[in-house]
Motif scaffolding. Structure first.
Motif, PDB file in Angstrom:
ATOM      1  N   UNK A 144      -3.124   9.056   1.118  1.00  0.00           N
ATOM      2  CA  UNK A 144      -2.621  10.327   1.613  1.00  0.00           C
ATOM      3  C   UNK A 144      -1.333  10.672   0.888  1.00  0.00           C
ATOM      4  N   UNK A 145      -1.158  11.949   0.576  1.00  0.00           N
ATOM      5  CA  UNK A 145       0.104  12.437   0.028  1.00  0.00           C
ATOM      6  C   UNK A 145       0.989  12.832   1.207  1.00  0.00           C
ATOM      7  N   UNK A 146       2.049  12.066   1.435  1.00  0.00           N
ATOM      8  CA  UNK A 146       2.927  12.301   2.585  1.00  0.00           C
ATOM      9  C   UNK A 146       4.080  13.245   2.273  1.00  0.00           C
ATOM     10  N   UNK A 147       4.092  13.796   1.053  1.00  0.00           N
ATOM     11  CA  UNK A 147       5.161  14.711   0.687  1.00  0.00           C
ATOM     12  C   UNK A 147       6.455  13.985   0.360  1.00  0.00           C
ATOM     13  N   UNK A 148       7.558  14.701   0.456  1.00  0.00           N
ATOM     14  CA  UNK A 148       8.855  14.116   0.154  1.00  0.00           C
ATOM     15  C   UNK A 148       9.169  12.999   1.148  1.00  0.00           C
ATOM     16  N   UNK A 174       0.816  -1.219   0.000  1.00  0.00           N
ATOM     17  CA  UNK A 174       0.000   0.000   0.000  1.00  0.00           C
ATOM     18  C   UNK A 174       0.850   1.270   0.000  1.00  0.00           C
ATOM     19  N   UNK A 175       2.096   1.150  -0.441  1.00  0.00           N
ATOM     20  CA  UNK A 175       2.976   2.316  -0.559  1.00  0.00           C
ATOM     21  C   UNK A 175       3.253   2.609  -2.035  1.00  0.00           C
ATOM     22  N   UNK A 176       3.269   3.900  -2.372  1.00  0.00           N
ATOM     23  CA  UNK A 176       3.625   4.318  -3.720  1.00  0.00           C
ATOM     24  C   UNK A 176       4.706   5.386  -3.612  1.00  0.00           C
ATOM     25  N   UNK A 177       5.817   5.152  -4.281  1.00  0.00           N
ATOM     26  CA  UNK A 177       6.917   6.116  -4.294  1.00  0.00           C
ATOM     27  C   UNK A 177       6.986   6.720  -5.693  1.00  0.00           C
ATOM     28  N   UNK A 178       6.912   8.063  -5.771  1.00  0.00           N
ATOM     29  CA  UNK A 178       6.921   8.759  -7.061  1.00  0.00           C
ATOM     30  C   UNK A 178       8.224   9.523  -7.259  1.00  0.00           C
ATOM     31  N   UNK A 179       8.694   9.551  -8.501  1.00  0.00           N
ATOM     32  CA  UNK A 179       9.862  10.355  -8.858  1.00  0.00           C
ATOM     33  C   UNK A 179       9.596  11.009 -10.206  1.00  0.00           C
ATOM     34  N   UNK A 186      -5.078  10.439  -5.856  1.00  0.00           N
ATOM     35  CA  UNK A 186      -5.987  10.678  -4.738  1.00  0.00           C
ATOM     36  C   UNK A 186      -7.447  10.527  -5.176  1.00  0.00           C
ATOM     37  N   UNK A 187      -7.742  10.918  -6.409  1.00  0.00           N
ATOM     38  CA  UNK A 187      -9.098  10.750  -6.944  1.00  0.00           C
ATOM     39  C   UNK A 187      -9.418   9.281  -7.203  1.00  0.00           C
TER      40      UNK A 187
END
Length: 229
Positions: free
Chosen positions: A58-62, A32-37, A52-53
């Motif tokens: 939740x967007x946890x930021x950096x 359930x984790x997504x890491x974006x770059x 999110x839609x």
């Protein structure tokens, strides 16, 4: 993810790529984790809002931590530091080495030489817990560490991993040595500096460790001057 325009990688199905040319966003999924770059805040914010839609997230930021890996970034200097200090501390406590004395190497030269010659003490453990579960759990934890941020223990763990069945007292002492080395180096970082524009690769082999044995191989891949494998 496909509905949002992401394409799953052929080699790693948990790696997704969005966009093309220079506007590319990479997404890594783990449970359930997504890491974006991505190359810009604008593009990352766009993708984050789309996710999110689509999902309850939740967007946890950096990111500061991912899969027991601590992440530290200097955006101005384009430097990323990775370490697993917390994970190492947990391992030291779990396996009873939290008060051990640090060592400056993960393996004694004499141990490396004797295992290359296939010499091995055959005095087995008397306690069942050492022979089965504890040794395997310790080596398994160290294997994860070696494959993420601590390639400096790779050879030691390679040797210890060969003796998952019926390990001896000598092998357990070698495991302890690796933990003692971790005690003194638990704050070490794997540092990515983006210092060049090249990709380089190195490889070497022992050409059989001893008579009738297989070859031990090693390789090093660097991208932009940083070690990635």
């Amino acid at each position: 993810m496909n509905h949002l325009g992401f394409i799953s990688d052929d080699i790693d199905p948990c790696l997704y790529i969005y966009g093309k040319n220079t506007d590319i966003v990479i997404a890594i999924l783990y449970v359930d984790y997504i890491l974006l770059a991505g190359p810009s805040d604008r593009l990352l914010n766009k993708i984050s809002k789309s996710l999110i839609l689509e999902f309850k997230i939740k967007d946890l930021g950096s990111h500061k931590e991912f899969l027991n890996i601590n992440i530290s970034r200097n955006f101005d200097k384009q430097v990323i530091k990775l370490n697993q200090t917390k994970f190492i501390n947990k391992m030291l406590n779990r396996f009873g080495f939290d008060t051990c004395k640090p060592k400056n190497t993960p393996m004694k030269q004499s141990d490396a030489a004797s295992y290359a010659r296939k010499e091995r003490e055959e005095n087995d453990y008397t306690e069942e817990r050492y022979r089965n579960r504890l040794y395997r759990q310790a080596v398994g934890s160290l294997l994860y560490l070696a494959g993420t941020t601590r390639p400096d223990i790779s050879y030691s763990i390679n040797v210890l991993n060969r003796h998952q069945v019926n390990p001896t007292t000598n092998e357990w002492n070698m495991v302890k040595r690796v933990f003692q080395y971790q005690m003194g180096t638990r704050n070490h970082n794997l540092i990515f500096t983006n210092a060049s524009k090249d990709m380089t690769a190195y490889a070497d082999a022992s050409l059989s460790d001893c008579k009738d044995s297989l070859t031990t191989c090693g390789y090093l891949n660097q991208l932009f001057g940083d070690t990635v494998a």
